[in-house]
Design a protein around this motif. Structure first.
Motif, PDB file in Angstrom:
ATOM      1  N   SER A 155      45.208  55.930 -27.821  1.00  0.00           N
ATOM      2  CA  SER A 155      46.546  56.507 -27.772  1.00  0.00           C
ATOM      3  C   SER A 155      46.513  57.780 -26.935  1.00  0.00           C
ATOM      4  CB  SER A 155      47.053  56.824 -29.179  1.00  0.00           C
ATOM      5  OG  SER A 155      46.255  57.824 -29.760  1.00  0.00           O
ATOM      6  N   ILE A 156      47.677  58.140 -26.415  1.00  0.00           N
ATOM      7  CA  ILE A 156      47.840  59.380 -25.647  1.00  0.00           C
ATOM      8  C   ILE A 156      48.884  60.203 -26.374  1.00  0.00           C
ATOM      9  CG2 ILE A 156      48.606  60.393 -23.490  1.00  0.00           C
ATOM     10  CD1 ILE A 156      47.665  57.886 -22.064  1.00  0.00           C
ATOM     11  N   ASP A 157      48.516  61.436 -26.757  1.00  0.00           N
ATOM     12  CA  ASP A 157      49.473  62.332 -27.409  1.00  0.00           C
ATOM     13  C   ASP A 157      50.138  63.160 -26.320  1.00  0.00           C
ATOM     14  OD1 ASP A 157      50.935  63.714 -29.243  1.00  0.00           O
ATOM     15  OD2 ASP A 157      49.272  64.960 -29.955  1.00  0.00           O
ATOM     16  N   ILE A 158      51.331  62.743 -25.894  1.00  0.00           N
ATOM     17  CA  ILE A 158      52.000  63.404 -24.768  1.00  0.00           C
ATOM     18  C   ILE A 158      52.712  64.667 -25.197  1.00  0.00           C
ATOM     19  CG2 ILE A 158      52.244  61.354 -23.351  1.00  0.00           C
ATOM     20  CD1 ILE A 158      55.025  60.992 -24.433  1.00  0.00           C
ATOM     21  N   THR A 159      52.815  64.926 -26.487  1.00  0.00           N
ATOM     22  CA  THR A 159      53.517  66.129 -26.938  1.00  0.00           C
ATOM     23  C   THR A 159      52.655  67.380 -26.773  1.00  0.00           C
ATOM     24  OG1 THR A 159      52.766  65.752 -29.204  1.00  0.00           O
ATOM     25  CG2 THR A 159      54.919  64.864 -28.593  1.00  0.00           C
ATOM     26  N   THR A 160      51.333  67.241 -26.686  1.00  0.00           N
ATOM     27  CA  THR A 160      50.465  68.405 -26.540  1.00  0.00           C
ATOM     28  C   THR A 160      50.262  68.810 -25.086  1.00  0.00           C
ATOM     29  OG1 THR A 160      48.490  67.000 -26.495  1.00  0.00           O
ATOM     30  CG2 THR A 160      49.196  67.855 -28.625  1.00  0.00           C
ATOM     31  N   GLY A 161      50.589  67.934 -24.136  1.00  0.00           N
ATOM     32  CA  GLY A 161      50.385  68.231 -22.737  1.00  0.00           C
ATOM     33  C   GLY A 161      48.966  67.890 -22.297  1.00  0.00           C
ATOM     34  N   LYS A 207      52.036  51.909 -26.682  1.00  0.00           N
ATOM     35  CA  LYS A 207      52.730  52.002 -25.400  1.00  0.00           C
ATOM     36  C   LYS A 207      53.201  53.430 -25.188  1.00  0.00           C
ATOM     37  CE  LYS A 207      54.243  47.230 -25.384  1.00  0.00           C
ATOM     38  NZ  LYS A 207      55.356  46.296 -25.226  1.00  0.00           N
ATOM     39  N   VAL A 208      53.079  53.900 -23.949  1.00  0.00           N
ATOM     40  CA  VAL A 208      53.501  55.248 -23.572  1.00  0.00           C
ATOM     41  C   VAL A 208      54.388  55.119 -22.339  1.00  0.00           C
ATOM     42  CG1 VAL A 208      52.719  57.572 -23.015  1.00  0.00           C
ATOM     43  CG2 VAL A 208      51.265  56.087 -24.372  1.00  0.00           C
ATOM     44  N   VAL A 209      55.466  55.903 -22.261  1.00  0.00           N
ATOM     45  CA  VAL A 209      56.415  55.820 -21.150  1.00  0.00           C
ATOM     46  C   VAL A 209      56.293  57.080 -20.298  1.00  0.00           C
ATOM     47  CG1 VAL A 209      58.825  55.506 -20.520  1.00  0.00           C
ATOM     48  CG2 VAL A 209      57.952  54.468 -22.607  1.00  0.00           C
ATOM     49  N   PHE A 210      56.188  56.885 -18.978  1.00  0.00           N
ATOM     50  CA  PHE A 210      56.080  57.985 -18.025  1.00  0.00           C
ATOM     51  C   PHE A 210      57.120  57.827 -16.934  1.00  0.00           C
ATOM     52  CE2 PHE A 210      51.760  57.685 -19.691  1.00  0.00           C
ATOM     53  CZ  PHE A 210      51.472  59.006 -19.954  1.00  0.00           C
ATOM     54  N   LYS A 211      57.608  58.958 -16.390  1.00  0.00           N
ATOM     55  CA  LYS A 211      58.385  58.939 -15.161  1.00  0.00           C
ATOM     56  C   LYS A 211      57.369  58.947 -14.016  1.00  0.00           C
ATOM     57  CE  LYS A 211      62.320  61.436 -17.004  1.00  0.00           C
ATOM     58  NZ  LYS A 211      63.040  62.695 -17.035  1.00  0.00           N
ATOM     59  N   VAL A 212      57.545  58.046 -13.058  1.00  0.00           N
ATOM     60  CA  VAL A 212      56.599  57.930 -11.955  1.00  0.00           C
ATOM     61  C   VAL A 212      57.357  57.996 -10.634  1.00  0.00           C
ATOM     62  CG1 VAL A 212      54.897  56.619 -13.276  1.00  0.00           C
ATOM     63  CG2 VAL A 212      56.670  55.406 -12.051  1.00  0.00           C
ATOM     64  N   SER A 213      56.625  58.171  -9.538  1.00  0.00           N
ATOM     65  CA  SER A 213      57.273  58.232  -8.230  1.00  0.00           C
ATOM     66  C   SER A 213      57.779  56.852  -7.837  1.00  0.00           C
ATOM     67  CB  SER A 213      56.299  58.770  -7.183  1.00  0.00           C
ATOM     68  OG  SER A 213      55.208  57.898  -7.049  1.00  0.00           O
ATOM     69  N   LEU A 214      58.837  56.826  -7.035  1.00  0.00           N
ATOM     70  CA  LEU A 214      59.478  55.565  -6.672  1.00  0.00           C
ATOM     71  C   LEU A 214      58.591  54.673  -5.814  1.00  0.00           C
ATOM     72  CD1 LEU A 214      63.108  56.784  -5.898  1.00  0.00           C
ATOM     73  CD2 LEU A 214      62.408  55.255  -7.733  1.00  0.00           C
ATOM     74  N   LEU A 216      54.683  61.675 -12.828  1.00  0.00           N
ATOM     75  CA  LEU A 216      55.477  62.899 -12.735  1.00  0.00           C
ATOM     76  C   LEU A 216      55.617  63.606 -14.075  1.00  0.00           C
ATOM     77  CD1 LEU A 216      58.288  61.639 -10.344  1.00  0.00           C
ATOM     78  CD2 LEU A 216      56.187  62.846  -9.760  1.00  0.00           C
ATOM     79  N   ALA A 217      55.977  62.857 -15.136  1.00  0.00           N
ATOM     80  CA  ALA A 217      56.204  63.478 -16.438  1.00  0.00           C
ATOM     81  C   ALA A 217      56.256  62.390 -17.501  1.00  0.00           C
ATOM     82  CB  ALA A 217      57.515  64.258 -16.431  1.00  0.00           C
ATOM     83  N   PRO A 218      55.947  62.754 -18.749  1.00  0.00           N
ATOM     84  CA  PRO A 218      56.191  61.786 -19.824  1.00  0.00           C
ATOM     85  C   PRO A 218      57.688  61.666 -20.078  1.00  0.00           C
ATOM     86  CG  PRO A 218      55.363  63.840 -20.717  1.00  0.00           C
ATOM     87  CD  PRO A 218      55.295  63.969 -19.220  1.00  0.00           C
ATOM     88  N   HIS A 219      58.118  60.493 -20.486  1.00  0.00           N
ATOM     89  CA  HIS A 219      59.530  60.241 -20.767  1.00  0.00           C
ATOM     90  C   HIS A 219      59.673  60.146 -22.281  1.00  0.00           C
ATOM     91  CE1 HIS A 219      63.559  59.025 -19.715  1.00  0.00           C
ATOM     92  NE2 HIS A 219      63.476  58.005 -20.544  1.00  0.00           N
ATOM     93  N   ILE A 220      60.170  61.219 -22.894  1.00  0.00           N
ATOM     94  CA  ILE A 220      60.228  61.298 -24.352  1.00  0.00           C
ATOM     95  C   ILE A 220      61.660  61.025 -24.807  1.00  0.00           C
ATOM     96  CG2 ILE A 220      59.812  62.747 -26.359  1.00  0.00           C
ATOM     97  CD1 ILE A 220      57.833  64.326 -24.603  1.00  0.00           C
ATOM     98  N   THR A 221      61.856  59.870 -25.424  1.00  0.00           N
ATOM     99  CA  THR A 221      63.140  59.498 -26.004  1.00  0.00           C
ATOM    100  C   THR A 221      62.870  58.866 -27.366  1.00  0.00           C
ATOM    101  OG1 THR A 221      63.091  57.316 -24.985  1.00  0.00           O
ATOM    102  CG2 THR A 221      64.208  59.046 -23.755  1.00  0.00           C
ATOM    103  N   GLU A 222      63.931  58.527 -28.046  1.00  0.00           N
ATOM    104  CA  GLU A 222      63.781  57.873 -29.347  1.00  0.00           C
ATOM    105  C   GLU A 222      63.133  56.501 -29.183  1.00  0.00           C
ATOM    106  OE1 GLU A 222      66.617  56.892 -33.210  1.00  0.00           O
ATOM    107  OE2 GLU A 222      67.422  57.991 -31.511  1.00  0.00           O
ATOM    108  N   LYS A 223      63.527  55.795 -28.137  1.00  0.00           N
ATOM    109  CA  LYS A 223      62.975  54.465 -27.891  1.00  0.00           C
ATOM    110  C   LYS A 223      61.494  54.536 -27.508  1.00  0.00           C
ATOM    111  CE  LYS A 223      65.324  50.918 -26.009  1.00  0.00           C
ATOM    112  NZ  LYS A 223      66.033  50.125 -24.986  1.00  0.00           N
ATOM    113  N   SER A 224      61.110  55.523 -26.693  1.00  0.00           N
ATOM    114  CA  SER A 224      59.707  55.638 -26.298  1.00  0.00           C
ATOM    115  C   SER A 224      58.828  56.073 -27.471  1.00  0.00           C
ATOM    116  CB  SER A 224      59.552  56.611 -25.130  1.00  0.00           C
ATOM    117  OG  SER A 224      59.871  57.924 -25.523  1.00  0.00           O
TER     118      SER A 224
END
Length: 98
Positions: A91-97, A28-35, A12-20
């Motif tokens: 690596s995946i740069d999630i900040t660029t989309g 490691k990369v964190v994503f929001k995914v469907s349930l 669904l979306a990348p989960h961008i926090t201080e911990k991620s």
């Protein structure tokens, strides 16, 4: 592997926090995914969309809190997060989309 419509329904979306952000130093990369998505579906979707090799997938389901909205009790939605471990050197740069 070509990216299908189901892959975009799983991720669904990348989960961008201080911990991620700190986890990104460990590949490691964190994503929001469907349930309803499984770890295998998440891994194949990441490989199809981003073209990176996935080593491991860990999932966490955060239950929604009960909150009061204008005096009426309501409930936030549950959120499933996937912590995706990539192979060494990738690596995946999630900040660029996309």
């Amino acid at each position: 592997m070509a990216a299908t419509i189901r892959n975009y329904d799983v991720i669904l979306a990348p989960h961008i926090t201080e911990k991620s952000t700190l986890l990104s130093e460990q590949n490691k990369v964190v994503f929001k995914v469907s349930l309803d998505s499984s770890k295998d579906e998440i891994a194949s979707a990441i490989e199809a969309i981003y073209g990176k090799k996935v080593l491991k997938v860990n999932t966490v389901v955060t239950k929604g809190k009960t909150k009061r909205f204008k005096g009426i009790m309501g409930r936030r939605n549950d959120v499933k997060k996937a912590i995706v471990t990539l192979e060494e050197g990738q690596s995946i740069d999630i900040t660029t989309g996309l």
